[in-house]
Design an enzyme around this catalytic site. Structure first.
Site, PDB file in Angstrom:
ATOM      1  N   ARG A  50      64.536 -43.886 121.642  1.00 19.50           N
ATOM      2  CA  ARG A  50      64.269 -42.491 121.985  1.00 19.50           C
ATOM      3  C   ARG A  50      62.859 -42.360 122.521  1.00 19.50           C
ATOM      4  O   ARG A  50      61.921 -42.100 121.766  1.00 19.50           O
ATOM      5  CB  ARG A  50      64.380 -41.622 120.740  1.00 19.50           C
ATOM      6  CG  ARG A  50      65.756 -41.652 120.147  1.00 19.50           C
ATOM      7  CD  ARG A  50      65.780 -40.816 118.889  1.00 19.50           C
ATOM      8  NE  ARG A  50      67.104 -40.879 118.286  1.00 19.50           N
ATOM      9  CZ  ARG A  50      67.398 -40.348 117.108  1.00 19.50           C
ATOM     10  NH1 ARG A  50      66.459 -39.733 116.408  1.00 19.50           N
ATOM     11  NH2 ARG A  50      68.612 -40.435 116.630  1.00 19.50           N
ATOM     12  N   ASP A  52      59.594 -40.786 124.041  1.00 20.72           N
ATOM     13  CA  ASP A  52      58.970 -39.459 123.935  1.00 20.72           C
ATOM     14  C   ASP A  52      58.839 -38.777 125.291  1.00 20.72           C
ATOM     15  O   ASP A  52      58.976 -39.415 126.329  1.00 20.72           O
ATOM     16  CB  ASP A  52      57.541 -39.622 123.401  1.00 20.72           C
ATOM     17  CG  ASP A  52      57.519 -39.699 121.895  1.00 20.72           C
ATOM     18  OD1 ASP A  52      58.573 -39.517 121.269  1.00 20.72           O
ATOM     19  OD2 ASP A  52      56.420 -39.951 121.354  1.00 20.72           O
ATOM     20  N   ARG A 195      51.940 -46.286 121.119  1.00 17.18           N
ATOM     21  CA  ARG A 195      50.806 -45.445 121.521  1.00 17.18           C
ATOM     22  C   ARG A 195      49.700 -45.443 120.472  1.00 17.18           C
ATOM     23  O   ARG A 195      48.517 -45.397 120.806  1.00 17.18           O
ATOM     24  CB  ARG A 195      51.294 -44.028 121.817  1.00 17.18           C
ATOM     25  CG  ARG A 195      52.167 -43.987 123.083  1.00 17.18           C
ATOM     26  CD  ARG A 195      52.893 -42.670 123.233  1.00 17.18           C
ATOM     27  NE  ARG A 195      51.969 -41.561 123.284  1.00 17.18           N
ATOM     28  CZ  ARG A 195      52.332 -40.288 123.184  1.00 17.18           C
ATOM     29  NH1 ARG A 195      53.601 -39.970 123.015  1.00 17.18           N
ATOM     30  NH2 ARG A 195      51.432 -39.339 123.246  1.00 17.18           N
TER      31      ARG A 195
END
Lengths: 242, 242
Positions: A50, A52, A195
């Protein structure tokens, strides 16, 4: 019901992410809409990861079930004709009934791009900064990540995950001119993990945190400890392995 | 009045081109607007080459005169703060009074990118096609272009040019996977020349025209003879030499 595996690329810039959301344009939503229109049936597409909002995919994999046998080549053409230009379907094949894009995946690979020269053409596909980055420190941090670790410190809070262990097989930086690229492959990733890793590594490499701290954060199992999250637009899902 | 040389990059996607136009967003217009705002004076920016609508520049050069001595570093920062995100200024220096971005230039280099795999992420920066392209034929055509020729056959009609002679020093294709890149350097270029060259080369390389025809077109000095113009979005101005 035949089970179909689809490989696709997308530019995450104008999406709220992969996953269907009530408000906003999602990749899953666009894909399901196009499939519904072609196949005239309700479709639920399962994605391998998934991504972002703003995150890109050079290679995302999804699977879905169709009511009856289909001509794969024809469906691929129809899909690309109906999908918006920021999503492209590459490959489509029938797979065994028990194949699931997410649960069957054994590895995912991501790339994160940091660009130190301002750029107009690549602005949506990198994190531009002009920090004085120590490349050796980046590489040392990346090496720490390899192996099996509890990555809770690099997991966004507020998610429903209970298992924070990931097995990382590739973690390295490469530098070409003003462009720094981080590549990581693991069996699984936690929410916001790449990230947070990149953001923290860059904080170390620019001297905002001592190098030892990177290992301490990794061992702390506490998200509050990690550094900033690097911006979404520099991140690419590059490969899903089965 | 100090004469300033500016090097900049832009993403041509949302521009009507370099040149100021009454209707539409031009790079020159955006640059002059930002300079006016900073310097509080009327500014006329001269570009080295007038890129068409949709054509990108990795390196465009412009010059302009300012009323009084300026701090170059400060102006560069102010410019990048005011310019829209699809234009970036790289370098700024004071040059002799008689320097003119266009007339002083001794060479320009362009790159044209053909991509044969559909792409979502790079869709605005290439010409996507799936023609069966013979790489050897492309390279033979490119070699024909080297030297001093009258390029009238590859010049868009309707322009006010009378001199069609250009001296080409570099003209070659490189191939990396599904990506074909054409690089050309010449002392000057005619209007639409690179796109007409690429369009015609691709027509030869996919078998739509015999190879001999490329030389015949080059010798014909007649625009009606050349092939289609390759789409703007695959073209990049990459370097201006002085």
């Amino acid at each position: 019901m035949p089970n179909i595996k689809l490989t696709l690329e997308y530019d995450g810039t104008d999406f709220v992410g992969w996953q269907l959301q009530e408000n906003g344009r999602s990749v899953q939503g666009e894909l399901e809409k196009a499939l519904r229109q072609i196949l005239q049936q309700e479709i639920r597409a399962h994605g391998a990861g998934r991504t972002d909002s703003g995150v890109h995919a050079r290679e995302q994999v999804a699977n879905f079930y169709v009511a009856e046998k289909i001509d794969g080549g024809l469906l691929l053409k129809a899909l690309n004709a109906l999908l918006p230009e920021d999503v492209v379907a590459f490959e489509l094949e029938e797979v065994p009934d028990n194949f699931h894009a997410r649960f069957s995946a054994t590895s995912r690979s991501y790339e994160y791009v940091v660009e130190q020269r301002p750029t107009a053409i690549g602005r949506k596909y990198c994190w531009f900064n002009t920090y004085a980055i120590d490349r050796i420190l980046l590489e040392h941090c990346a090496a720490e990540v390899i192996g099996i670790h509890n990555f809770r410190s690099f997991c966004k809070t507020g998610n429903d995950s209970h298992d924070f262990e990931c097995s990382v097989s590739v973690s390295s930086w490469s530098v070409e001119g003003t462009r720094f690229a981080y590549r990581i492959t693991a069996n699984r990733f936690l929410y916001g993990m790449v990230r947070a890793l990149v953001g923290t590594m860059v904080e170390v490499a620019r001297g905002h945190r001592p190098y030892d701290e990177f290992r301490r954060i990794l061992l702390a199992n506490d998200r509050g400890k990690a550094g900033m999250s690097a911006p979404a637009q520099g991140l690419f899902l590059t490969k899903v392995g089965y």
